[in-house]
Design an enzyme around this catalytic site. Structure first.
Site, short mmCIF file in Angstrom:
data_model
loop_
_atom_site.label_atom_id
_atom_site.label_comp_id
_atom_site.label_asym_id
_atom_site.label_seq_id
_atom_site.Cartn_x
_atom_site.Cartn_y
_atom_site.Cartn_z
N ASP A 12 0.81 -1.21 -0.12
CA ASP A 12 0.00 0.06 -0.09
C ASP A 12 0.86 1.05 -0.04
OD1 ASP A 12 -2.37 1.79 0.51
OD2 ASP A 12 -1.48 1.95 2.42
N ARG A 35 0.25 6.59 -6.64
CA ARG A 35 -0.94 7.17 -7.18
C ARG A 35 -0.96 8.71 -7.08
NH1 ARG A 35 -4.41 4.68 -2.85
NH2 ARG A 35 -5.93 6.46 -3.48
N SER A 88 -6.89 0.89 0.13
CA SER A 88 -5.46 1.32 0.78
C SER A 88 -5.85 1.51 2.22
CB SER A 88 -5.09 2.85 0.09
OG SER A 88 -4.41 3.39 0.87
N LYS A 103 -4.39 -1.10 5.44
CA LYS A 103 -3.52 -0.84 6.50
C LYS A 103 -4.09 -1.16 7.84
CE LYS A 103 -3.03 3.65 5.09
NZ LYS A 103 -3.08 4.00 3.79
N1 URA Z 1 -5.78 7.57 2.93
C1 URA Z 1 -5.27 6.39 2.60
O1 URA Z 1 -4.87 5.80 3.65
N2 URA Z 1 -5.17 5.95 1.57
C2 URA Z 1 -5.98 6.70 0.37
O2 URA Z 1 -5.85 6.13 -0.66
C3 URA Z 1 -6.66 7.77 0.67
C4 URA Z 1 -6.66 8.34 2.08
#
Ligand code: URA
Length: 430
Positions: A161, A168, A183, A187
């Site tokens: 990620d 990105r 994403s 996490k």
């Molecule tokens: N926060 C994140 O952790 N990922 C994203 O893609 C956007 C906001």
């Protein structure tokens, strides 16, 4: 299997299999898949979207790309929070110690600034000494002993990620519902969360510009939560103007310290209380907002914040005496030229302006200037008279200061009629 065929398949809008997603995530994380190939695939995903199955597969693959924390030694339900991003969003700095002060353990992995939005990790790193990349053992120890720890993704948690997130940001592919949902949830899964509350921001300062797309994002996040056995609540909040008044790393830390001492702007307070109440509920505690306010007033949340900073080697003399924080060289107000009512403060433009001042990165190699930023003096709907201050700019470069003054005067729109304000809490989706 090869990456060109995978890119081609997604380019044509077809569904990727679990094996293809695994091939991409593992190959890119290891460095076997080239940056330009990953960029092409991410752009194809951005344009053609992903099915729920693909989004779930991507989430789990990214979550499992590094270590997955086992927080079972804490013997408690771990409730985590995350925001989809915003401008002036210092919620985690206030909410996490507050929830810890309620006796609920918070183990949080945060991100860095993305696009025009700020990142909790950057804010914490503006506290001299604060370490966001402590070992996993120390992270768990801090959660056990202090009740709260906020770290960055620099540990080996969801490294895929981290890489895809940075990519990105560099190829204009942030605002994608499946990419944001996967994403965030990767996490949360990697950092050991059992239950999750997500602040889905909506408006000019958010990646979701309207309530419909925010609902779709919330739907995907909740779906991933269900598929992975993590109860998730999404709170849609207004991010059409900056949250609170301060935007910029150190300025936001100072506003958060003030908030922890009970001096909290109304919009910030609404989000903090709503999120805290939902986090408490998920961990089996029914608390009214009034009870949560009492905890804030008692100073226990502030104490937790100080303990957390200390445990992560931050210099708490800055928290105890925020005037110690390094200030920008130039601090100047911009003032009202024509009286009226504030109609609009485009949060995205404010975020970009703070990034241009040096508060965020435009290029990967840029160094972040923690002292710069903006302190708004007004909110949408406020009445202003000629000569009133609209905002204070903190800059370290005279040319930038001049440019920022011109830009901000245009970003803050004033008109004759009183503008109706949007509620801060828009919807709660479970
Ligand atoms: N926060 C994140 O952790 N990922 C994203 O893609 C956007 C906001």
């Amino acid at each position: 299997m090869n990456i060109i065929e995978i890119i081609e398949k997604k380019r044509e809008g077809r569904e990727l299999s679990k094996e293809e997603i695994k091939y991409f995530v593992q190959g890119y994380t290891k460095g076997d898949i080239k940056e330009y190939q990953a960029a092409a695939l991410i752009m194809a995903i951005y344009i053609n979207g992903m099915t729920n199955q693909e989004t779930k597969d991507l989430t789990l693959e990214m979550a499992n790309s590094g270590e997955v924390l086992d927080l079972s030694t804490l013997k408690e339900t771990i409730v985590d929070k995350h925001s989809t991003g915003g401008v002036g969003d210092k919620i985690s700095l206030i909410l996490c110690p507050l929830v810890a002060a309620m006796g609920i353990k918070v183990a949080k992995m945060s991100g860095r600034g993305l696009g025009f939005t700020g990142g909790t990790v950057n804010k914490l790193e503006s506290i001299p000494g604060y370490q966001t990349d402590i070992s996993i053992e120390k992270f768990i120890e801090n959660v056990k002993e202090v009740g709260v720890s906020i770290i960055s993704q620099t540990l080996n948690l969801a490294p895929a990620d981290k890489k895809i997130y940075q990519l990105r940001d560099r190829i204009a592919c942030v605002e994608s519902i499946p990419l944001i949902a996967s994403s965030i949830m990767s996490k949360k899964i990697a950092s050991g969360a059992d239950k999750i509350v997500i602040d889905v921001t909506v408006g000019s300062g958010a990646f979701m510009q309207n309530v419909e797309s925010a609902r779709r994002l919330a739907g995907q996040i909740i779906e991933i939560g269900k598929l992975t056995n993590r109860e998730t609540v999404c709170i849609l909040t207004n991010m059409d103007e900056p949250l609170g008044y301060a935007v910029g790393n150190t300025l936001e830390v100072i506003e958060a310290i003030d908030a922890l001492k009970g001096n909290m702007p109304k919009d910030l307070e609404s989000v903090v209380l709503e999120m805290a109440q939902n986090m408490a509920k998920l961990s089996g505690r029914d608390l009214s907002k009034k009870q949560i306010q009492e905890i804030l007033k008692s100073g226990k949340a502030y104490d937790k914040f100080v303990q957390m900073v200390k445990a992560q080697k931050g210099d708490i003399s800055y928290i105890e005496n925020p005037s110690k924080f390094e200030k920008a060289k130039y601090i100047e107000d911009i003032c009202v030229e024509n009286e009226g009512y504030i109609q609009e403060i485009n949060a995205r433009e404010v975020g970009k302006l703070v990034r241009e001042l040096g508060g965020g990165k435009l290029k990967r190699a840029d160094k972040i200037d923690n002292a710069v930023g903006v302190i708004m003096k007004v909110k949408v709907g406020d009445r202003v008279e000629k000569g009133n201050a609209l905002a204070t700019i903190h800059a370290n470069d005279l040319k930038m200061l001049k440019k920022a003054k011109e830009k901000l005067s245009k970003i803050i729109k004033i008109g004759d009629s009183k503008k109706e304000t949007i509620p801060t809490i828009l919807e709660i989706i479970k």
